[in-house]
Write a protein that holds these residues in place. Structure first.
Motif, mmCIF file in Angstrom:
data_model
loop_
_atom_site.group_PDB
_atom_site.id
_atom_site.type_symbol
_atom_site.label_atom_id
_atom_site.label_comp_id
_atom_site.label_asym_id
_atom_site.label_seq_id
_atom_site.Cartn_x
_atom_site.Cartn_y
_atom_site.Cartn_z
ATOM 1 N N ASN A 406 0.789 -1.170 0.128
ATOM 2 C CA ASN A 406 -0.070 -0.025 -0.009
ATOM 3 C C ASN A 406 0.995 1.124 0.105
ATOM 4 N N PRO A 407 0.624 2.025 -1.085
ATOM 5 C CA PRO A 407 1.557 3.169 -1.171
ATOM 6 C C PRO A 407 1.282 4.467 -0.025
ATOM 7 N N SER A 408 -0.120 4.365 0.591
ATOM 8 C CA SER A 408 -0.550 5.459 1.549
ATOM 9 C C SER A 408 -1.466 4.858 2.565
ATOM 10 N N SER A 409 -0.940 4.024 3.596
ATOM 11 C CA SER A 409 -1.696 3.466 4.433
ATOM 12 C C SER A 409 -2.232 4.282 5.513
ATOM 13 N N THR A 410 -3.055 5.232 5.010
ATOM 14 C CA THR A 410 -3.651 6.177 5.934
ATOM 15 C C THR A 410 -5.204 6.424 5.434
ATOM 16 N N GLY A 411 -5.754 7.138 6.302
ATOM 17 C CA GLY A 411 -7.253 7.528 5.947
ATOM 18 C C GLY A 411 -8.039 6.350 5.824
ATOM 19 N N ILE A 412 -8.968 6.006 4.891
ATOM 20 C CA ILE A 412 -9.879 5.141 4.782
ATOM 21 C C ILE A 412 -9.337 3.587 4.702
ATOM 22 N N ASN A 413 -8.047 3.415 4.239
ATOM 23 C CA ASN A 413 -7.398 2.463 3.745
ATOM 24 C C ASN A 413 -6.231 1.903 4.315
ATOM 25 N N THR A 414 -6.160 1.276 5.514
ATOM 26 C CA THR A 414 -4.796 0.942 6.057
ATOM 27 C C THR A 414 -4.372 -0.639 5.645
ATOM 28 N N SER A 415 -4.930 -1.015 4.711
ATOM 29 C CA SER A 415 -4.534 -2.404 4.216
ATOM 30 C C SER A 415 -2.904 -2.381 3.917
ATOM 31 N N ALA A 416 -2.441 -3.461 4.311
ATOM 32 C CA ALA A 416 -1.075 -3.970 3.767
ATOM 33 C C ALA A 416 -0.607 -3.973 2.410
ATOM 34 N N THR A 417 -1.360 -4.704 1.450
ATOM 35 C CA THR A 417 -1.341 -4.888 0.189
ATOM 36 C C THR A 417 -2.561 -4.395 -0.443
ATOM 37 N N VAL A 418 -2.244 -4.063 -1.877
ATOM 38 C CA VAL A 418 -3.131 -3.730 -2.809
ATOM 39 C C VAL A 418 -2.995 -3.868 -4.179
ATOM 40 N N LEU A 419 -3.846 -3.648 -5.102
ATOM 41 C CA LEU A 419 -3.368 -4.000 -6.567
ATOM 42 C C LEU A 419 -2.594 -2.570 -7.155
ATOM 43 N N GLU A 420 -1.297 -2.731 -7.881
ATOM 44 C CA GLU A 420 -0.835 -1.775 -8.327
ATOM 45 C C GLU A 420 -1.197 -1.944 -9.888
ATOM 46 N N TYR A 421 -1.468 -0.805 -10.387
ATOM 47 C CA TYR A 421 -1.301 -0.779 -11.959
ATOM 48 C C TYR A 421 -0.265 0.193 -12.596
ATOM 49 N N SER A 422 0.685 -0.213 -13.439
ATOM 50 C CA SER A 422 1.664 0.614 -13.800
ATOM 51 C C SER A 422 1.343 0.589 -15.321
ATOM 52 N N ASP A 423 0.784 1.633 -16.057
ATOM 53 C CA ASP A 423 0.586 1.602 -17.444
ATOM 54 C C ASP A 423 1.874 1.163 -18.234
ATOM 55 N N THR A 424 1.824 0.419 -19.005
ATOM 56 C CA THR A 424 2.928 0.066 -20.139
ATOM 57 C C THR A 424 2.647 0.385 -21.574
ATOM 58 N N GLY A 425 2.017 1.387 -21.695
ATOM 59 C CA GLY A 425 1.669 1.732 -22.938
ATOM 60 C C GLY A 425 0.320 1.347 -23.494
ATOM 61 N N GLN A 426 -0.673 0.942 -22.803
ATOM 62 C CA GLN A 426 -1.979 0.533 -23.152
ATOM 63 C C GLN A 426 -2.609 1.640 -23.770
ATOM 64 N N GLN A 427 -3.250 1.362 -24.846
ATOM 65 C CA GLN A 427 -4.198 2.225 -25.345
ATOM 66 C C GLN A 427 -5.051 2.962 -24.654
ATOM 67 N N TYR A 428 -5.835 1.903 -23.723
ATOM 68 C CA TYR A 428 -7.046 2.354 -22.900
ATOM 69 C C TYR A 428 -6.651 2.857 -21.394
ATOM 70 N N ALA A 429 -5.443 2.274 -21.092
ATOM 71 C CA ALA A 429 -5.172 2.503 -19.699
ATOM 72 C C ALA A 429 -6.261 1.424 -18.868
ATOM 73 N N ASN A 430 -6.416 0.410 -19.224
ATOM 74 C CA ASN A 430 -7.263 -0.505 -18.723
ATOM 75 C C ASN A 430 -6.808 -1.453 -17.317
ATOM 76 N N ILE A 431 -7.480 -1.607 -16.580
ATOM 77 C CA ILE A 431 -7.427 -2.857 -15.547
ATOM 78 C C ILE A 431 -8.582 -3.787 -15.853
ATOM 79 N N ASN A 432 -8.149 -5.104 -16.457
ATOM 80 C CA ASN A 432 -9.279 -6.004 -16.775
ATOM 81 C C ASN A 432 -9.123 -7.189 -15.520
#
Length: 627
Positions: A406-432
């Motif tokens: 988790n890049p910012s474990s404050t506020g409403i989300n103190t979870s340890a792990t999350v999903l990270e999406y790093s765009d790698t040139g996709q046309q639509y910047a999607n997460i499927n």
């Protein structure tokens, strides 16, 4: 399909009975009867009720309008039908005074595919039957055309509970002692009309929350300066982006007050109260700029309820604290449902950072609301802590990491792990992602229509050229062109703060072929978002379902509120019971296989919960409060 909308009540011209009203359930948009999720079909799990366009403009109903559609079959009980949930009081509550002649008839337009009897019933929030009529309109032979049926109420039992009625029931084809009805028996219903004394209004849309002040000239509260001379209740919005584009808001500039308070009253008349026994949720939007001095306490906003007719209004006050972030508009919800049902509160105090803290010297507030809570029944899909039931489809998105710190474990989300999406040139910047690689497993909008997720998007390195919205799209991933026929909902977000977004598809069609979800940032062909984080995916219903079965199953639950044990029982065998918290998370599952069970809830945190149970293959549910 919003969960609650103010009931349209038309005054009739009675002489001497000024409180009598005509109730007109017309199933149109803008009325609670027009919300399909306010109606529950029974028995033996028939198809859900639908609000549809009038399918046949003839007979007594030629209006191009909305009507209620109910389909039952031979496997359903002779008393199969449709009703609103008595406990939700979607149409308010009313009283039938049999001394008033105009109260003694009820009529509705029906359009049937079958010969049969339509029956009616009304009930109270205590699950009691006020009256039931199934021996009028017997064997009606008009089919495939609209007709108006009328019931004579003069013979109903005057000793029945005719006060605090909150439920309207229609038995669409009463077949007691007769052969089973045909498969797919369909009835359309419109224009239910009856007269009664209105006791309480229906809850409003969006959780029964009534607006109090939007600072655009629409407000019904009185502000109490109480020494807060720094208040400006028509101040220019300091940040007209994200969830709040209003022109004007309330500005509070601290002028040395000890408690950094903002005080307001519903009315200067202290007889007007906030009654927690009937409404227990306040919401507001807040924007707090980063202060010039270091913060020495938690960033929380406290909402306190006080009796301002008292010389010591803080004695006996009740309060709820909610965390907030700097430099972003956020909507905060203050849920008092776990508090006592006191009715003496007439002042609200909004207080930053607790007592004797001077860090907050400026704050902005907008869109104050107060009303009744609606609990969503949302089933978790993935929390990225090893608890998930979905399958991720890479689909070229090689930049996904579904167990990222988790890049910012404050506020409403103190979870340890999350999903990270790093765009790698996709046309639509999607997460499927898919519910399952088995395309026969579908997202069925006719039964569940709400998705939620938490999102954190860092400020990108390049200028943003489009609106900051996250689009959630539903597609058929078994199709070679899954985007054709897709449905989508867009929700605005902010940078550098965890937010929970809700994607409500209830206004979309009830298609059942969707098996893929696409999360897309900023629309197509925009490359600004190159990194994003997602957590706590959920999918479920917009409101509690199943309460229609409680009466027929003889369900009871006590005590409520409960502290250590919750006792539930039914006239039929309860196979299993599950408890969900207000966020829709399953916190307890019990195999019962008996007509009653005592559940140990001592380890549950205080708050609102839903108990869902299965009895003789029928589903029921009810809310309770854990003290």
């Amino acid at each position: 399909m919003k969960k609650y909308i103010v009931l349209l009540i038309l005054l009739t011209g009675f002489t001497g009975y000024s409180q009598q009203q005509q109730y007109h359930l017309d199933f149109e948009a803008g009325s609670p009867s027009g919300v399909a999720s306010n109606w529950f079909t029974f028995d033996n799990n028939p198809a859900a009720a639908e609000v549809v366009d009038n399918p046949d403009l003839d007979g007594t109903n030629t209006a191009d309008s909305k009507v209620l559609k109910v389909v039952v079959g031979p496997a359903n009980a002779f008393y199969a039908g449709v009703n609103n949930g008595w406990n939700e009081k979607a149409f308010g509550t009313w009283k039938i005074d049999m001394a008033v002649t105009s109260n003694l008839t009820l009529s509705m337009d029906v359009h049937k595919s079958h010969v049969g009897t339509v029956g009616i019933k009304m009930g109270t929030a205590g699950q009691g039957t006020s009256f039931q009529i199934t021996d009028q309109n017997v064997g009606n032979t008009v089919v495939d055309e609209w007709q108006t049926l009328t019931w004579d109420l003069s013979g109903i039992n005057p000793n029945g509970d005719l006060t605090n009625i909150s439920q309207m029931v229609v038995f669409v084809d009463w077949t007691e002692g007769m052969p089973n009805r045909a498969e797919g028996t369909t009835v359309y219903i419109d224009n239910i009309k009856f007269n009664a004394e209105k006791l309480t209004n229906a809850p409003t849309v969006g959780g029964g929350i009534d607006p109090m002040d939007d600072f655009e000239g629409n407000g019904n509260i009185t502000w109490a300066a109480d020494g807060d001379t720094g208040m400006d209740i028509a101040f220019a919005n300091p940040s007209s982006t994200g969830i709040n584009t209003s022109a004007t808001v309330l500005e509070y500039s601290d002028t040395g007050q000890q408690y950094a308070n903002i005080n307001f009253d519903l009315s200067t008349d202290t007889s007007v109260k906030y009654d927690l026994s009937t409404k227990n949720v306040f919401t507001l939007k807040v924007f707090v700029p980063t202060p010039d001095v270091a913060v020495t306490s938690a960033k929380t906003l406290d909402l306190k309820l006080q009796d301002h007719s008292s010389s010591t209004p803080w004695v006996g006050q009740q309060a709820v604290s909610v965390a907030y972030e700097y430099d972003v508009w956020q909507e905060l919800t203050f849920d008092f449902s776990a508090q006592s049902g006191a009715t003496n509160f007439s002042r609200i105090v909004v207080q930053f950072n607790g007592e004797n803290n001077f860090e907050v010297v400026k704050a902005y507030i907008d869109d104050l609301s107060y009303g009744a809570a609606v609990v969503a029944v949302i089933d978790p899909m993935d929390d990225f802590e090893g608890n998930g039931n979905i399958t991720w489809a890479a689909d070229g998105d090689t930049g996904m990491d579904i167990a990222f710190a988790n890049p910012s474990s404050t506020g409403i989300n103190t979870s340890a792990t999350v999903l990270e999406y790093s765009d790698t040139g996709q046309q639509y910047a999607n997460i499927n992602f898919d519910l399952s690689t088995d395309t026969s497993v579908k997202y069925d909008l006719s039964t569940k229509n709400v998705f939620t997720l938490k999102v954190f998007v860092p400020t990108p390195d390049v200028a943003v050229t489009s609106a900051k919205t996250l689009d959630l799209k539903l597609q058929d991933h078994s199709s070679s062109t899954p985007w054709v026929g897709q449905q989508a909902v867009s929700v605005a977000y902010e940078y550098d703060v965890w937010q929970e977004l809700t994607f409500d598809f209830s206004a979309q069609s009830g298609a059942t072929n969707f098996s893929r979800i696409v999360v897309q940032f900023n629309g197509e062909n925009n490359f600004e978002v190159v990194k994003a984080y997602i957590d706590d995916l959920s999918y479920g219903e917009a409101a509690t379902a199943g309460v229609e079965s409680n009466v027929l199953l003889g369900f009871s639950m006590y005590p409520n509120p409960a502290s250590n044990r919750l006792n539930i029982s039914a006239t039929e065998t309860i196979q299993n019971a599950e408890i969900y918290n207000i966020l829709g998370k399953n916190v307890m599952s019990v195999n019962v296989n008996d007509t009653k069970v005592s559940l140990d809830i001592s380890n549950l945190a205080a708050g609102i919960y839903i108990v869902k149970y299965n009895a003789n293959d029928k589903i029921g549910s009810a809310k309770f409060i854990k003290q």
